[in-house]
Write a protein that holds these residues in place. Structure first.
Motif, PDB file in Angstrom:
ATOM      1  N   UNK A  20      11.219   1.427  -1.768  1.00 53.85           N
ATOM      2  CA  UNK A  20      10.770   1.552  -3.156  1.00 53.85           C
ATOM      3  C   UNK A  20       9.374   0.996  -3.364  1.00 53.85           C
ATOM      4  N   UNK A  21       9.064  -0.123  -2.702  1.00 53.84           N
ATOM      5  CA  UNK A  21       7.732  -0.697  -2.839  1.00 53.84           C
ATOM      6  C   UNK A  21       6.667   0.147  -2.143  1.00 53.84           C
ATOM      7  N   UNK A  22       7.027   0.758  -1.021  1.00 51.61           N
ATOM      8  CA  UNK A  22       6.041   1.567  -0.305  1.00 51.61           C
ATOM      9  C   UNK A  22       5.773   2.896  -1.008  1.00 51.61           C
ATOM     10  N   UNK A  23       6.714   3.370  -1.804  1.00 47.93           N
ATOM     11  CA  UNK A  23       6.511   4.646  -2.487  1.00 47.93           C
ATOM     12  C   UNK A  23       5.985   4.462  -3.912  1.00 47.93           C
ATOM     13  N   UNK A  24       5.530   3.276  -4.265  1.00 47.12           N
ATOM     14  CA  UNK A  24       4.992   3.052  -5.609  1.00 47.12           C
ATOM     15  C   UNK A  24       3.673   3.769  -5.833  1.00 47.12           C
ATOM     16  N   UNK A  25       2.973   4.111  -4.781  1.00 48.78           N
ATOM     17  CA  UNK A  25       1.675   4.776  -4.912  1.00 48.78           C
ATOM     18  C   UNK A  25       1.819   6.262  -5.210  1.00 48.78           C
ATOM     19  N   UNK A  26       3.012   6.788  -5.005  1.00 49.31           N
ATOM     20  CA  UNK A  26       3.234   8.207  -5.277  1.00 49.31           C
ATOM     21  C   UNK A  26       3.595   8.407  -6.742  1.00 49.31           C
ATOM     22  N   UNK A  27       3.730   9.651  -7.136  1.00 50.06           N
ATOM     23  CA  UNK A  27       3.960   9.949  -8.552  1.00 50.06           C
ATOM     24  C   UNK A  27       5.435  10.026  -8.933  1.00 50.06           C
ATOM     25  N   UNK A  28       6.347   9.713  -8.021  1.00 48.33           N
ATOM     26  CA  UNK A  28       7.777   9.784  -8.302  1.00 48.33           C
ATOM     27  C   UNK A  28       8.267   8.436  -8.820  1.00 48.33           C
ATOM     28  N   UNK A  29       8.047   8.175 -10.097  1.00 52.21           N
ATOM     29  CA  UNK A  29       8.383   6.871 -10.656  1.00 52.21           C
ATOM     30  C   UNK A  29       9.877   6.691 -10.880  1.00 52.21           C
ATOM     31  N   UNK A  30      10.611   7.762 -11.152  1.00 46.88           N
ATOM     32  CA  UNK A  30      12.047   7.648 -11.392  1.00 46.88           C
ATOM     33  C   UNK A  30      12.774   7.301 -10.092  1.00 46.88           C
ATOM     34  N   UNK A  31      12.424   7.996  -9.006  1.00 47.40           N
ATOM     35  CA  UNK A  31      13.034   7.706  -7.707  1.00 47.40           C
ATOM     36  C   UNK A  31      12.635   6.312  -7.250  1.00 47.40           C
ATOM     37  N   UNK A  32      11.411   5.955  -7.508  1.00 50.66           N
ATOM     38  CA  UNK A  32      10.885   4.648  -7.152  1.00 50.66           C
ATOM     39  C   UNK A  32      11.671   3.532  -7.841  1.00 50.66           C
ATOM     40  N   UNK A  33      11.848   3.656  -9.142  1.00 48.36           N
ATOM     41  CA  UNK A  33      12.588   2.650  -9.889  1.00 48.36           C
ATOM     42  C   UNK A  33      14.063   2.630  -9.494  1.00 48.36           C
ATOM     43  N   UNK A  34      14.628   3.793  -9.191  1.00 50.51           N
ATOM     44  CA  UNK A  34      16.031   3.847  -8.771  1.00 50.51           C
ATOM     45  C   UNK A  34      16.227   3.140  -7.429  1.00 50.51           C
ATOM     46  N   UNK A  35      15.293   3.316  -6.504  1.00 48.65           N
ATOM     47  CA  UNK A  35      15.388   2.632  -5.217  1.00 48.65           C
ATOM     48  C   UNK A  35      15.267   1.125  -5.385  1.00 48.65           C
ATOM     49  N   UNK A  36      14.354   0.686  -6.228  1.00 48.72           N
ATOM     50  CA  UNK A  36      14.199  -0.746  -6.459  1.00 48.72           C
ATOM     51  C   UNK A  36      15.427  -1.331  -7.149  1.00 48.72           C
ATOM     52  N   UNK A  37      16.001  -0.597  -8.089  1.00 47.09           N
ATOM     53  CA  UNK A  37      17.186  -1.087  -8.782  1.00 47.09           C
ATOM     54  C   UNK A  37      18.388  -1.130  -7.837  1.00 47.09           C
TER      55      UNK A  37
END
Length: 62
Positions: A20-37
């Protein structure tokens, strides 16, 4: 049994959080937040299992 499950879950949590932290630079914020959660929840559950606060196999102590 709880220690083994806690260790496996903590490894999965670390993978989810790093992914989730490594994909924060991409535009997929929903997937990013779901991975972090998911990583945070898995980390919390693994800490509960490792400390012995939550014991799913203690049904016989009623």
């Amino acid at each position: 049994m709880n220690i083994g499950l806690g260790v496996i879950l903590i490894l999965i949590a670390i993978i989810f959080i790093l992914w989730g932290l490594s994909s924060r630079k991409r535009k997929y914020k929903i997937i990013n937040n779901a991975l972090l959660m998911a990583g945070t929840i898995a980390l919390f559950i693994s800490i509960l299992l490792l400390t012995g606060i939550y014991d799913p196999y203690a049904n016989h102590i009623k």
